[in-house]
Design a protein around this motif. Structure first.
Motif, PDB file in Angstrom:
ATOM      1  N   PRO A 176      11.168   9.008  89.883  1.00 52.29           N
ATOM      2  CA  PRO A 176      11.260   9.329  91.311  1.00 52.29           C
ATOM      3  C   PRO A 176      10.175  10.316  91.708  1.00 52.29           C
ATOM      4  CG  PRO A 176      12.812  10.663  90.108  1.00 52.29           C
ATOM      5  CD  PRO A 176      12.167   9.766  89.096  1.00 52.29           C
ATOM      6  N   ALA A 177      10.164  10.690  92.964  1.00 47.00           N
ATOM      7  CA  ALA A 177       9.122  11.588  93.463  1.00 47.00           C
ATOM      8  C   ALA A 177       9.146  12.922  92.727  1.00 47.00           C
ATOM      9  CB  ALA A 177       9.308  11.811  94.968  1.00 47.00           C
ATOM     10  N   SER A 178      10.321  13.352  92.311  1.00 45.56           N
ATOM     11  CA  SER A 178      10.418  14.624  91.607  1.00 45.56           C
ATOM     12  C   SER A 178       9.983  14.510  90.149  1.00 45.56           C
ATOM     13  CB  SER A 178      11.856  15.152  91.662  1.00 45.56           C
ATOM     14  OG  SER A 178      12.745  14.235  91.045  1.00 45.56           O
ATOM     15  N   GLY A 179       9.762  13.290  89.697  1.00 44.65           N
ATOM     16  CA  GLY A 179       9.251  13.079  88.353  1.00 44.65           C
ATOM     17  C   GLY A 179      10.321  12.833  87.311  1.00 44.65           C
ATOM     18  N   GLN A 180       9.934  12.131  86.271  1.00 43.47           N
ATOM     19  CA  GLN A 180      10.760  11.965  85.082  1.00 43.47           C
ATOM     20  C   GLN A 180       9.911  12.325  83.876  1.00 43.47           C
ATOM     21  OE1 GLN A 180      11.393   7.836  83.526  1.00 43.47           O
ATOM     22  NE2 GLN A 180      10.594   7.173  85.533  1.00 43.47           N
ATOM     23  N   VAL A 181      10.579  12.700  82.815  1.00 46.21           N
ATOM     24  CA  VAL A 181       9.881  13.094  81.587  1.00 46.21           C
ATOM     25  C   VAL A 181       9.860  11.901  80.629  1.00 46.21           C
ATOM     26  CG1 VAL A 181       9.868  14.635  79.589  1.00 46.21           C
ATOM     27  CG2 VAL A 181      10.566  15.497  81.849  1.00 46.21           C
ATOM     28  N   VAL A 182       8.680  11.579  80.138  1.00 47.35           N
ATOM     29  CA  VAL A 182       8.550  10.506  79.157  1.00 47.35           C
ATOM     30  C   VAL A 182       7.902  11.071  77.899  1.00 47.35           C
ATOM     31  CG1 VAL A 182       7.559   8.244  78.636  1.00 47.35           C
ATOM     32  CG2 VAL A 182       8.310   8.775  80.969  1.00 47.35           C
ATOM     33  N   VAL A 183       8.584  10.924  76.800  1.00 47.68           N
ATOM     34  CA  VAL A 183       8.071  11.401  75.515  1.00 47.68           C
ATOM     35  C   VAL A 183       7.677  10.180  74.678  1.00 47.68           C
ATOM     36  CG1 VAL A 183       8.612  12.680  73.415  1.00 47.68           C
ATOM     37  CG2 VAL A 183       9.545  13.437  75.612  1.00 47.68           C
ATOM     38  N   VAL A 184       6.461  10.187  74.173  1.00 52.00           N
ATOM     39  CA  VAL A 184       5.937   9.051  73.420  1.00 52.00           C
ATOM     40  C   VAL A 184       5.915   9.379  71.925  1.00 52.00           C
ATOM     41  CG1 VAL A 184       4.002   7.450  73.156  1.00 52.00           C
ATOM     42  CG2 VAL A 184       4.502   8.470  75.394  1.00 52.00           C
ATOM     43  N   TYR A 185       6.428   8.453  71.143  1.00 51.48           N
ATOM     44  CA  TYR A 185       6.380   8.597  69.684  1.00 51.48           C
ATOM     45  C   TYR A 185       5.519   7.487  69.112  1.00 51.48           C
ATOM     46  CZ  TYR A 185      10.072  12.061  69.820  1.00 51.48           C
ATOM     47  OH  TYR A 185      10.794  13.198  70.071  1.00 51.48           O
ATOM     48  N   PRO A 186       4.577   7.821  68.284  1.00 51.23           N
ATOM     49  CA  PRO A 186       3.749   6.785  67.665  1.00 51.23           C
ATOM     50  C   PRO A 186       4.534   6.008  66.614  1.00 51.23           C
ATOM     51  CG  PRO A 186       3.217   8.926  66.744  1.00 51.23           C
ATOM     52  CD  PRO A 186       4.195   9.172  67.857  1.00 51.23           C
ATOM     53  N   ALA A 187       4.091   4.780  66.365  1.00 54.20           N
ATOM     54  CA  ALA A 187       4.684   4.020  65.267  1.00 54.20           C
ATOM     55  C   ALA A 187       4.407   4.753  63.954  1.00 54.20           C
ATOM     56  CB  ALA A 187       4.100   2.617  65.237  1.00 54.20           C
ATOM     57  N   SER A 188       5.311   4.579  63.025  1.00 58.28           N
ATOM     58  CA  SER A 188       5.161   5.267  61.739  1.00 58.28           C
ATOM     59  C   SER A 188       5.777   4.415  60.645  1.00 58.28           C
ATOM     60  CB  SER A 188       5.859   6.631  61.790  1.00 58.28           C
ATOM     61  OG  SER A 188       7.271   6.457  61.832  1.00 58.28           O
ATOM     62  N   ALA A 189       5.823   4.958  59.486  1.00 59.50           N
ATOM     63  CA  ALA A 189       6.399   4.217  58.360  1.00 59.50           C
ATOM     64  C   ALA A 189       7.881   3.938  58.595  1.00 59.50           C
ATOM     65  CB  ALA A 189       6.208   5.010  57.077  1.00 59.50           C
ATOM     66  N   THR A 190       8.522   4.794  59.370  1.00 60.76           N
ATOM     67  CA  THR A 190       9.953   4.620  59.614  1.00 60.76           C
ATOM     68  C   THR A 190      10.271   4.162  61.027  1.00 60.76           C
ATOM     69  OG1 THR A 190      10.110   6.957  60.187  1.00 60.76           O
ATOM     70  CG2 THR A 190      10.592   6.355  57.894  1.00 60.76           C
ATOM     71  N   LEU A 191       9.253   4.112  61.871  1.00 58.81           N
ATOM     72  CA  LEU A 191       9.449   3.692  63.259  1.00 58.81           C
ATOM     73  C   LEU A 191       8.495   2.540  63.547  1.00 58.81           C
ATOM     74  CD1 LEU A 191      10.889   4.265  65.960  1.00 58.81           C
ATOM     75  CD2 LEU A 191       9.003   5.810  66.535  1.00 58.81           C
ATOM     76  N   PRO A 192       9.015   1.310  63.607  1.00 54.96           N
ATOM     77  CA  PRO A 192       8.121   0.152  63.749  1.00 54.96           C
ATOM     78  C   PRO A 192       7.389   0.159  65.083  1.00 54.96           C
ATOM     79  CG  PRO A 192      10.425  -0.498  63.965  1.00 54.96           C
ATOM     80  CD  PRO A 192      10.429   0.930  63.522  1.00 54.96           C
ATOM     81  N   ALA A 193       6.251  -0.513  65.084  1.00 49.71           N
ATOM     82  CA  ALA A 193       5.450  -0.596  66.309  1.00 49.71           C
ATOM     83  C   ALA A 193       6.178  -1.439  67.344  1.00 49.71           C
ATOM     84  CB  ALA A 193       4.090  -1.194  65.999  1.00 49.71           C
ATOM     85  N   SER A 194       6.038  -1.047  68.591  1.00 53.66           N
ATOM     86  CA  SER A 194       6.605  -1.793  69.708  1.00 53.66           C
ATOM     87  C   SER A 194       5.589  -2.852  70.141  1.00 53.66           C
ATOM     88  CB  SER A 194       6.886  -0.829  70.860  1.00 53.66           C
ATOM     89  OG  SER A 194       5.652  -0.424  71.437  1.00 53.66           O
ATOM     90  N   PRO A 195       5.896  -3.626  71.183  1.00 54.16           N
ATOM     91  CA  PRO A 195       4.899  -4.572  71.692  1.00 54.16           C
ATOM     92  C   PRO A 195       3.624  -3.890  72.171  1.00 54.16           C
ATOM     93  CG  PRO A 195       7.073  -5.188  72.464  1.00 54.16           C
ATOM     94  CD  PRO A 195       7.221  -3.862  71.772  1.00 54.16           C
ATOM     95  N   VAL A 196       3.670  -2.624  72.454  1.00 55.11           N
ATOM     96  CA  VAL A 196       2.457  -1.882  72.809  1.00 55.11           C
ATOM     97  C   VAL A 196       1.925  -1.247  71.527  1.00 55.11           C
ATOM     98  CG1 VAL A 196       1.470  -0.011  74.181  1.00 55.11           C
ATOM     99  CG2 VAL A 196       3.284  -1.455  75.137  1.00 55.11           C
ATOM    100  N   ALA A 197       0.785  -1.752  71.080  1.00 54.21           N
ATOM    101  CA  ALA A 197       0.275  -1.373  69.769  1.00 54.21           C
ATOM    102  C   ALA A 197       0.180   0.138  69.612  1.00 54.21           C
ATOM    103  CB  ALA A 197      -1.107  -1.999  69.554  1.00 54.21           C
ATOM    104  N   GLY A 198       0.625   0.606  68.475  1.00 55.86           N
ATOM    105  CA  GLY A 198       0.503   2.017  68.160  1.00 55.86           C
ATOM    106  C   GLY A 198       1.675   2.850  68.636  1.00 55.86           C
ATOM    107  N   VAL A 199       2.436   2.318  69.567  1.00 56.19           N
ATOM    108  CA  VAL A 199       3.562   3.078  70.119  1.00 56.19           C
ATOM    109  C   VAL A 199       4.849   2.662  69.421  1.00 56.19           C
ATOM    110  CG1 VAL A 199       4.924   3.583  72.171  1.00 56.19           C
ATOM    111  CG2 VAL A 199       2.447   3.348  72.343  1.00 56.19           C
ATOM    112  N   GLY A 200       5.586   3.640  68.913  1.00 55.16           N
ATOM    113  CA  GLY A 200       6.853   3.344  68.250  1.00 55.16           C
ATOM    114  C   GLY A 200       8.038   3.430  69.202  1.00 55.16           C
ATOM    115  N   ALA A 201       8.047   4.440  70.041  1.00 50.54           N
ATOM    116  CA  ALA A 201       9.204   4.634  70.918  1.00 50.54           C
ATOM    117  C   ALA A 201       8.831   5.449  72.141  1.00 50.54           C
ATOM    118  CB  ALA A 201      10.332   5.341  70.164  1.00 50.54           C
TER     119      ALA A 201
END
Lengths: 302, 190
Positions: A176-201
Motif C-alpha cells: 500500500p501507499a504506506s509501504g510493506q516490508v519485503v525480505v529477500v533470501y537467496p537460494a542456498s544448500a537448504t533453500l531451493p531456488a524459486s522460479p526467479v533465479a538466485g532467489v530462495g524466498a
C-alpha cells in the motif's frame, strides 16, 4: 420469559447446530500440547525464557499442522464451522495470474552480499545494518534498505525467521501507499531456488490482514488451497492459508479496511498468515511443512 | 445443554490445574455448545466460530490458576469466549466469509411448553437482524439468549453491573425489533 422475541431468540439458540462432537476437545488438547500451556503454575509461561518458548513453539509447530479431515456426513456442519475447507481445488480460470520470468536479466548478482543464508548460522539470525547493494531487478523491489529504515518508514516488523538465518536484502515497496516490508533470501544448500533465479524466498509484512475470503475468490485454476493452524514463535496460534500450484495473486485489507491487491512475486508456493494486526507472506519453492517450520520461527523485529 | 454443579466444575478445575488434560477436555465438552453459539452471534461469522472457541479454551486453560475458588466457571469461560469473538469480528477477513455462508440450523423440534416453533425463514431472519446490531447489542443478546446465561452471569462475563445488563438487554431487544421490521418479521405466535 414471556416476550415473543425473547422466546424466538431462545428457540434460535436451540436451532443453531453446534454439535461438533469430540473434535473441539481433541483440537484444544492438541493445541495445549503444542503451546505447552501450564495451568498448574501461575506465571510459569511468563517465567520461561523467551528463547526457550520460541524453540519449543518452533519444534512442535509442524506437528500441529491440522489438515482437519472431515467425514462426509458431517461436511455441511463442519463447513459452517470453517473446518472442512482444508483443501480446495480451484477450477475456474484465474482472473489475474501474472507470470514472472523464470530467469533474471544479466544484472542479477553472481553472489549475494555477505550475511546471506549460505553464511548464516540457523537460529541466530541477525539483520543487516547496511543496505544490500545487489538484488534481482525483475522482482521490482526498488532500492534495498536496512532493517531499521524499513521498520521506521512503514511501522511494520521486519520478519526474521531463525530457520533461514540472516536475510540477503530488505526492501520497502508499494502497495500500500504506506509501504510493506519485503525480505529477500537467496537460494542456498537448504533453500531451493524459486522460479526467479538466485532467489530462495521472499518474506513480507503488510499493514492489515491477509484477506482469506477474498483470496479464495481469486485463486486461479490449478491452485490448491489448504487452511492450516500452527503455533508461531510468540506462542500464539495462527490460522494460515497454504497455496500451492499455479501462480497466483493475493489481497489484503489495509489498516483502513480497504482491499489491496498485490502480486505474488515468485509465483510459487506461498504461506499467508496474520499475527497481531500484521499480514505475513512467505513465498518459496518448498513443501508445506517446511514453510510452516520457517513461519513458526519468525521473530518480528522492529 | 448439560449443567454441572459448581462442585463438579471446581473438581474439574482442580484436576486440570494439576495437569489432568482429560479433566480440561471434560470442561471443553461441557461448555462447547454455549461457547460456539456465543462466538457465532458476536463474531457474525459462523465459519470462524470454531477457531475462536478453540483459541478461547486454550487461553482459558492457561488462565485457570486465576479462577477463584468461589467463582462460577461458566461465566468465566464465556467471558473469555466473548472477548475472543469480539476481537475476531473486527477482522475483515472474517466478515467477508460470513457474507457468503449461512449458519447451519437443526430441524425445528419443539420439546417444552415454553418453546416455540421457529421456521427456517424466521430463524435466518433473526440471524440477519442480529448481524446488523451493534457489537454491544449483539453481545448482550448472545449472552442472555444464545448462551442461556442469567443476568448475573452476563454481568460477570461482561464486567458490568446487573442493572447495566438489564438496560442493555432492553435496548438491544428494541433495536432487534426495529431491525426485523426492516427485513423479515418472524411469524406471529399465539
Amino acid at each position: 420469559m414471556t416476550d415473543l422475541l425473547e422466546r424466538q431468540l431462545a428457540a434460535l439458540a436451540e436451532r443453531l447446530d453446534v454439535d461438533v462432537g469430540q473434535r473441539l476437545v481433541r483440537d484444544v488438547l492438541a493445541s495445549l500440547d503444542a503451546v505447552g500451556g501450564a495451568a498448574s503454575a501461575p506465571g510459569r509461561r511468563r517465567d520461561m525464557p523467551r528463547r526457550r518458548r520460541r524453540i519449543i513453539a518452533a519444534a512442535v509447530a509442524a506437528a500441529l499442522v491440522t489438515p482437519l479431515a472431515v467425514p462426509g456426513s458431517r461436511h455441511v456442519i463442519a463447513h459452517w464451522f470453517g473446518i472442512s475447507s482444508t483443501r480446495i481445488e480451484r477450477s475456474p480460470a484465474s482472473p489475474v495470474a501474472p507470470k514472472l520470468p523464470a530467469t533474471v536479466p544479466s544484472n542479477v548478482p553472481a553472489a549475494w552480499p555477505a550475511g546471506g543464508a549460505d553464511t548464516a548460522t540457523p537460529g541466530t539470525a541477525s539483520l543487516p545494518t547496511t543496505a544490500a547493494a545487489t538484488f534481482p531487478a525483475t522482482l521490482r523491489l526498488g532500492k534495498p534498505t536496512t532493517a531499521a529504515d524499513a521498520a521506521a518508514r512503514t511501522g511494520l516488523p521486519v520478519p526474521v525467521p531463525t530457520a533461514l538465518g540472516a536475510p540477503g536484502a530488505i526492501f520497502v515497496v508499494t502497495p500500500p501507499a504506506s509501504g510493506q516490508v519485503v525480505v529477500v533470501y537467496p537460494a542456498s544448500a537448504t533453500l531451493p531456488a524459486s522460479p526467479v533465479a538466485g532467489v530462495g524466498a521472499l518474506l513480507s509484512t503488510v499493514p492489515g490482514t491477509i484477506d482469506r475470503g477474498m483470496f479464495l475468490k481469486v485463486a486461479g485454476a490449478g491452485t490448491v488451497v489448504e487452511e492450516l493452524t500452527f503455533v508461531i514463535a510468540s506462542g500464539s496460534i495462527v490460522h494460515a492459508i497454504w497455496l500451492a500450484g499455479e501462480p497466483h495473486q493475493y489481497a489484503f485489507d489495509d489498516a483502513a479496511g480497504a482491499p489491496v491487491f498485490d502480486d505474488l512475486r515468485l509465483a510459487t508456493n506461498t504461506l499467508l498468515w496474520n499475527d497481531n494486526g500484521v499480514g505475513y507472506r512467505l513465498e518459496a519453492s518448498i513443501a508445506r511443512d517446511e514453510a510452516v517450520r520457517i513461519a513458526s520461527s519468525v521473530i518480528p523485529t522492529r | 445443554m448439560k449443567d454441572l454443579t459448581p462442585a463438579t466444575d471446581a473438581e474439574l478445575v482442580r484436576r486440570a490445574r494439576g495437569g489432568d488434560r482429560a479433566a480440561f477436555g471434560e470442561i471443553v465438552r461441557t461448555y462447547q455448545a454455549p461457547a460456539l453459539r456465543l462466538a457465532t452471534i458476536i463474531s457474525r461469522d459462523s465459519s470462524e466460530a470454531y477457531d475462536i472457541v478453540q483459541e478461547a479454551f486454550v487461553r482459558a486453560y492457561q488462565a485457570l490458576p486465576s479462577v477463584r475458588a468461589d467463582e462460577s466457571l461458566r461465566p468465566w469461560l464465556l467471558r473469555i469466549v466473548a472477548n475472543q469473538a469480539k476481537n475476531s469480528q473486527r477482522s475483515r477477513w472474517r466478515r467477508d466469509r460470513h457474507q457468503g455462508r449461512q449458519a447451519a440450523l437443526r430441524p425445528d423440534e419443539v420439546s417444552g411448553p415454553d418453546e416455540i416453533a421457529l421456521s427456517e425463514v424466521a430463524a435466518q431472519g433473526l440471524l440477519a437482524a442480529l448481524a446488523r446490531l451493534s457489537a454491544r447489542d449483539r453481545t448482550v443478546l448472545a449472552c442472555r439468549y444464545l448462551a442461556d446465561m442469567t443476568e448475573s452471569e452476563t454481568a460477570s462475563a461482561l464486567g458490568v453491573a446487573n442493572g447495566t445488563v438489564k438496560s442493555r438487554t432492553a435496548r438491544a431487544l428494541t433495536h432487534l425489533r426495529d431491525g426485523l421490521g426492516r427485513d423479515l418479521q418472524p411469524e406471529d405466535h399465539p
